[in-house]
Design a protein around this motif. Structure first.
Motif, PDB file in Angstrom:
ATOM      1  N   LEU A 342       0.843  -1.178   0.000  1.00 56.51           N
ATOM      2  CA  LEU A 342       0.000   0.000   0.000  1.00 56.51           C
ATOM      3  C   LEU A 342       0.883   1.234   0.000  1.00 56.51           C
ATOM      4  O   LEU A 342       1.741   1.398   0.870  1.00 56.51           O
ATOM      5  N   PHE A 343       0.692   2.111  -1.011  1.00 55.86           N
ATOM      6  CA  PHE A 343       1.351   3.414  -1.067  1.00 55.86           C
ATOM      7  C   PHE A 343       0.262   4.475  -0.917  1.00 55.86           C
ATOM      8  O   PHE A 343      -0.767   4.404  -1.588  1.00 55.86           O
ATOM      9  N   GLY A 344       0.501   5.463  -0.064  1.00 54.49           N
ATOM     10  CA  GLY A 344      -0.547   6.448   0.135  1.00 54.49           C
ATOM     11  C   GLY A 344      -0.038   7.835   0.445  1.00 54.49           C
ATOM     12  O   GLY A 344       1.074   8.023   0.956  1.00 54.49           O
ATOM     13  N   THR A 345      -0.856   8.820   0.122  1.00 55.05           N
ATOM     14  CA  THR A 345      -0.637  10.205   0.526  1.00 55.05           C
ATOM     15  C   THR A 345      -1.969  10.760   1.006  1.00 55.05           C
ATOM     16  O   THR A 345      -3.031  10.387   0.490  1.00 55.05           O
ATOM     17  N   ASP A 346      -1.932  11.624   2.012  1.00 52.26           N
ATOM     18  CA  ASP A 346      -3.165  12.264   2.459  1.00 52.26           C
ATOM     19  C   ASP A 346      -2.888  13.717   2.821  1.00 52.26           C
ATOM     20  O   ASP A 346      -1.749  14.118   3.066  1.00 52.26           O
ATOM     21  N   TYR A 347      -3.954  14.482   2.843  1.00 51.36           N
ATOM     22  CA  TYR A 347      -3.862  15.911   3.149  1.00 51.36           C
ATOM     23  C   TYR A 347      -5.148  16.345   3.835  1.00 51.36           C
ATOM     24  O   TYR A 347      -6.250  15.908   3.462  1.00 51.36           O
ATOM     25  N   SER A 348      -5.014  17.187   4.857  1.00 51.07           N
ATOM     26  CA  SER A 348      -6.191  17.735   5.526  1.00 51.07           C
ATOM     27  C   SER A 348      -5.972  19.205   5.819  1.00 51.07           C
ATOM     28  O   SER A 348      -4.840  19.655   6.033  1.00 51.07           O
ATOM     29  N   ALA A 349      -7.064  19.954   5.816  1.00 51.22           N
ATOM     30  CA  ALA A 349      -7.040  21.377   6.155  1.00 51.22           C
ATOM     31  C   ALA A 349      -8.263  21.667   7.012  1.00 51.22           C
ATOM     32  O   ALA A 349      -9.372  21.214   6.691  1.00 51.22           O
ATOM     33  N   ILE A 350      -8.043  22.414   8.100  1.00 52.92           N
ATOM     34  CA  ILE A 350      -9.136  22.705   9.033  1.00 52.92           C
ATOM     35  C   ILE A 350      -9.106  24.190   9.396  1.00 52.92           C
ATOM     36  O   ILE A 350      -8.602  24.578  10.453  1.00 52.92           O
ATOM     37  N   PRO A 351      -9.633  25.065   8.552  1.00 51.31           N
ATOM     38  CA  PRO A 351      -9.781  26.469   8.957  1.00 51.31           C
ATOM     39  C   PRO A 351     -11.002  26.602   9.866  1.00 51.31           C
ATOM     40  O   PRO A 351     -12.055  25.998   9.624  1.00 51.31           O
ATOM     41  N   ASN A 352     -10.879  27.388  10.925  1.00 48.10           N
ATOM     42  CA  ASN A 352     -12.002  27.526  11.846  1.00 48.10           C
ATOM     43  C   ASN A 352     -11.873  28.823  12.622  1.00 48.10           C
ATOM     44  O   ASN A 352     -10.790  29.392  12.756  1.00 48.10           O
ATOM     45  N   ARG A 385     -11.000  33.850  17.913  1.00 51.64           N
ATOM     46  CA  ARG A 385      -9.794  33.052  17.691  1.00 51.64           C
ATOM     47  C   ARG A 385      -9.886  32.386  16.322  1.00 51.64           C
ATOM     48  O   ARG A 385     -10.824  31.648  16.034  1.00 51.64           O
ATOM     49  N   TYR A 386      -8.879  32.656  15.489  1.00 50.89           N
ATOM     50  CA  TYR A 386      -8.824  32.079  14.149  1.00 50.89           C
ATOM     51  C   TYR A 386      -7.712  31.032  14.123  1.00 50.89           C
ATOM     52  O   TYR A 386      -6.597  31.279  14.591  1.00 50.89           O
ATOM     53  N   GLN A 387      -8.013  29.879  13.554  1.00 53.63           N
ATOM     54  CA  GLN A 387      -7.026  28.816  13.419  1.00 53.63           C
ATOM     55  C   GLN A 387      -7.054  28.258  12.003  1.00 53.63           C
ATOM     56  O   GLN A 387      -8.104  28.233  11.354  1.00 53.63           O
ATOM     57  N   ASP A 388      -5.903  27.799  11.574  1.00 53.70           N
ATOM     58  CA  ASP A 388      -5.798  27.122  10.282  1.00 53.70           C
ATOM     59  C   ASP A 388      -4.773  26.001  10.437  1.00 53.70           C
ATOM     60  O   ASP A 388      -3.587  26.272  10.646  1.00 53.70           O
ATOM     61  N   LEU A 416       3.031  19.023   9.566  1.00 55.38           N
ATOM     62  CA  LEU A 416       1.850  19.744  10.025  1.00 55.38           C
ATOM     63  C   LEU A 416       2.196  21.199  10.240  1.00 55.38           C
ATOM     64  O   LEU A 416       3.254  21.523  10.778  1.00 55.38           O
ATOM     65  N   GLU A 417       1.297  22.083   9.822  1.00 51.66           N
ATOM     66  CA  GLU A 417       1.447  23.510  10.062  1.00 51.66           C
ATOM     67  C   GLU A 417       0.191  24.018  10.757  1.00 51.66           C
ATOM     68  O   GLU A 417      -0.932  23.718  10.324  1.00 51.66           O
ATOM     69  N   GLN A 418       0.386  24.780  11.832  1.00 54.67           N
ATOM     70  CA  GLN A 418      -0.722  25.353  12.583  1.00 54.67           C
ATOM     71  C   GLN A 418      -0.527  26.861  12.700  1.00 54.67           C
ATOM     72  O   GLN A 418       0.510  27.319  13.181  1.00 54.67           O
ATOM     73  N   ASP A 419      -1.498  27.609  12.252  1.00 50.06           N
ATOM     74  CA  ASP A 419      -1.481  29.067  12.339  1.00 50.06           C
ATOM     75  C   ASP A 419      -2.631  29.513  13.235  1.00 50.06           C
ATOM     76  O   ASP A 419      -3.740  28.971  13.153  1.00 50.06           O
ATOM     77  N   GLN A 420      -2.366  30.517  14.076  1.00 47.37           N
ATOM     78  CA  GLN A 420      -3.409  30.969  14.992  1.00 47.37           C
ATOM     79  C   GLN A 420      -3.294  32.466  15.239  1.00 47.37           C
ATOM     80  O   GLN A 420      -2.197  33.008  15.343  1.00 47.37           O
ATOM     81  N   ALA A 436      -0.233  39.744  15.177  1.00 47.14           N
ATOM     82  CA  ALA A 436       0.374  38.869  14.174  1.00 47.14           C
ATOM     83  C   ALA A 436      -0.056  37.425  14.402  1.00 47.14           C
ATOM     84  O   ALA A 436      -0.344  37.004  15.526  1.00 47.14           O
ATOM     85  N   TRP A 437      -0.090  36.658  13.324  1.00 51.09           N
ATOM     86  CA  TRP A 437      -0.409  35.246  13.416  1.00 51.09           C
ATOM     87  C   TRP A 437       0.763  34.496  14.049  1.00 51.09           C
ATOM     88  O   TRP A 437       1.923  34.793  13.774  1.00 51.09           O
TER      89      TRP A 437
END
Length: 687
Positions: A342-352, A385-388, A416-420, A436-437
């Motif tokens: 099994l070869f795999g790649t995944d990606y997720s994004a959660i702006p809130n 509070r803004y998160q991405d 993983l990258e987290q911006d707030q 600033a973020w």
């Protein structure tokens, strides 16, 4: 869907749906794998099991599962909290993580639930060292069918539901399914409601014999939600200052300021294509939106002798979740070895974004509550509070068959990258800050390995090792970014599935360690340090049967010795984590009468035992054990009259003795009552 299997006597069952025994799972490998070829501990709650027990939440569906604790913060209708092997587990849907706080999904829309025990970072990325549960949505089938039901219950509950589907075209190239549910009624807590609207359409398009596309959508609205009702230890576990216990029905808020709603909508797809006898590709995608609006007066859990202070709150949450997972599989022989790569790649994004504001409210007497006292209304929202969050991962796995021996190897790399950013609103001036973020990147590799051997008599011993990591957002007093929490598990076990019988007996012993856990910085108030580690050692045994001499059985026992092995808290070393019982056991069984005057009658019941727990980090207060009993009875009306063929009537009773118990405490000021007796009656038609 896992393919159908043949049980004793040649009866065809749909795996993970009919009966209690699942023969295979995709949890732990992301592709359908026979349980006796998977060197990991997996428990499956089937559709029939959920129906027999009338599970009204995912939490209830997991109550009879080994290694899973479901009594944390009971009374929260819209969250499915559960601990797996001593750590809070994570929730997945159709193989994709539901990234935010396990918001409760309607169990009537599920085919099965698979619980993977221990770290699963190699396939799923960041997560919990205890494990995860993967929910499988109902989806279209080749056979036309229909079901409709009406259910009556305690506290004035009334529920209607339907589930219909089948082929749209004669060649079965287009299939459909629609699941719907509506519920009204009161909750156990005064002034609370238990209401829900749910609809989930799905479609499968078989483009050709090698290619298919399944669209899965759902909408769920919980319009009258009751937030958590924390109560003190004195008054719930032991008598309070007045010598009395706080009522299980006590509402801590204000009836005139009690408006919390949760709406969830999602849509996704599952695309499959087989290139040839070796290679196949699958892509899963979903988008989910959660909208929460909260207007409540809430307890601050700082009671005096008989009262608790309160705060008026106004909050909103707007959460978007995008996730995609691409998988290329290759099944081929190399000499005597059969590879499943099994070869795999995944990606997720959660702006809130989260908005919150608070105001004053009058205290409430816990033993003689008086409502309608002064509180701030309206409450302005003053913090935004803004998160991405964005995560990308790549993984590879190979399950190698060599005769009866299976070896599983896997590796993964995540970034993983987290911006707030947190903005504040000044009510007096109308000014809004714009700081600033804060940006924080994390990355980590994870690995897993396992081996299992199948004997001809159905005995399969195995051993495995797995890792996990969980990013931690923020910085310490010196401005240094927190490093990810990491964990690993060593597990040895055995599975037994005797040929010709639908029986699964599994047992395992495990050792899980979690590192870099946050605790309070004792030198700098308001900051945290990562000086704590927790070890969870234990063992599980689980038995499931399907139609064994008329019996379906689900039995489990868990021994869990969790303890703190590193901490900066004085006296905390060697203590048990809060809310983790050392012993838990359960037994559920049903029996169907196949002959005589009782033909068509199914009787069953269950018992759930949860052992002593710690209430505080120094283990100075105990939470005593409790035992709960459940009952069920179902009768197929067609046995009495052919006019009622395919109709049945059922009765379910949960917490039969109406036992008053506290399921868990966060600390001495935050304890949560479990639900009292709940009776439901269901009339169901199938065609």
């Amino acid at each position: 869907m896992i393919p159908a299997s043949s049980g004793a006597g040649g009866a065809q069952t749909r795996d993970g749906i009919d009966g209690y025994v699942a023969q295979a799972t995709s949890a732990g490998t992301k592709v359908g794998t026979p349980l006796l070829q998977l060197p990991r501990s997996v428990s499956t709650v089937t559709r029939q099991d959920m129906t027999d027990r009338d599970a009204q939440s995912v939490r209830e569906a997991l109550q009879y599962t080994a290694g899973v604790g479901t009594y944390f913060r009971e009374g929260q209708f819209t969250r499915d909290y559960a601990y797996v092997r001593g750590f809070q587990g994570l929730q997945f849907l159709d193989g994709l993580r539901l990234n935010v706080n396990n918001y409760g999904l309607e169990p009537y829309g599920l085919e099965r639930i698979d619980v993977l025990k221990g770290p699963a970072g190699t396939l799923y990325g960041q997560g919990s060292p205890g494990g995860l549960w993967d929910l499988t949505s109902k989806r279209p089938t080749d056979q036309a069918f229909g079901e409709a039901l009406i259910r009556f219950g305690s506290y004035g509950a009334l529920q209607g539901a339907f589930d219909v589907g089948g082929p749209v075209t004669e060649d079965h190239s287009l299939l459909y399914r629609v699941v719907g549910l509506g519920r009204i009624g009161d909750g156990q807590i005064d002034f609370s409601k238990n209401e829900r609207a749910y609809i989930a359409p799905s479609f499968t398009w078989r483009i050709d014999e090698d290619t298919s596309l399944t669209i899965l959508a759902a909408y769920q609205n919980d319009p009258k939600v009751t937030v958590l009702q924390p109560l003190p230890y004195a008054g719930t576990v032991v008598p309070g200052p007045t010598g009395q216990f706080v009522s299980r029905n006590l509402f801590l808020g204000e009836p005139g300021y009690h408006d919390t709603t949760v709406q969830q909508a999602r849509i996704g797809y599952e695309f499959k294509h087989r290139f040839n006898d070796v290679f196949a590709f699958q892509q899963n995608f979903y988008y989910q939106n959660i909208q929460i609006n909260l207007n409540e007066v809430q307890s601050n859990a700082t009671p005096t002798t008989t009262t608790t202070t309160r705060t008026a709150a106004n909050q909103f949450f707007a959460i978007d979740m995008y996730q995609i997972d691409n998988r290329l599989t290759a099944d081929f022989d190399m000499g005597p070895l059969r590879h499943h790569v099994l070869f795999g790649t995944d990606y997720s994004a959660i702006p809130n974004v989260q908005g919150s504001g608070s105001g004053s409210a009058s205290p409430l007497n816990l033993y003689n509550p008086v409502y309608g006292l002064a509180f701030t209304n309206p409450v302005p929202i003053t913090t935004f509070r803004y998160q991405d969050q964005r995560q990308a991962g790549a993984y590879v796995q190979d399950r190698v068959e060599f005769g009866r021996l299976n070896v599983l190897l896997g590796a993964r790399y995540d970034r993983l990258e987290q911006d707030q950013q947190t903005r504040t609103y000044n009510v007096a001036t109308g000014a809004v800050t714009n700081p600033a973020w804060t940006k924080q990147p994390d990355q980590a590799p994870t690995y897993n390995a396992g081996v299992i051997y199948n004997f001809a008599n159905g005995v399969a011993p195995y051993a495995s090792y797995s890792q996990i990591f969980t990013p931690v957002f923020g910085t310490d007093f010196f401005g240094r970014s927190f490093i990810p929490i990491t964990g690993d598990q060593k597990e040895v076990g055995v599975k037994y599935m005797p040929p010709g019988y639908n029986i699964l007996l599994s047992a395992a012993v495990f050792d899980i360690t979690q590192y870099n856990v946050q605790t309070a910085d004792l030198l700098h108030r308001g900051y945290a340090v990562q000086t704590s580690s927790v070890e969870s050692q234990g063992g599980e045994i689980e038995l499931k049967t399907t139609h064994l001499y008329g019996f379906n059985v689900s039995a489990a026992y868990t021994y869990l010795d969790a303890k703190v092995i590193a901490t900066n808290t004085a006296g905390g070393l060697g203590k048990h984590p809060v809310g983790i019982p050392m012993n838990a056991a359960s037994l559920w069984t049903t029996y169907r009468f196949a002959e005589g005057g009782l033909r068509g009658l199914t009787l069953g019941g269950g018992v759930r035992y949860v052992g002593d727990q710690a209430v505080d980090s120094l283990n100075t207060l105990p939470l005593p054990s409790f035992t709960l009993y459940d009952l069920t009875a179902r009768y197929e009306l067609g046995e009495a009259s052919v006019a009622w063929t395919n109709w049945d009537v059922a009765l379910n009773v949960k917490n039969l003795l109406d036992t008053r118990y506290v399921g868990a405490c966060d600390d001495a000021l935050n304890c949560y009552y479990g639900p009292g007796r709940n009776i439901t009656g269901t009339l169901r038609a199938r065609w």
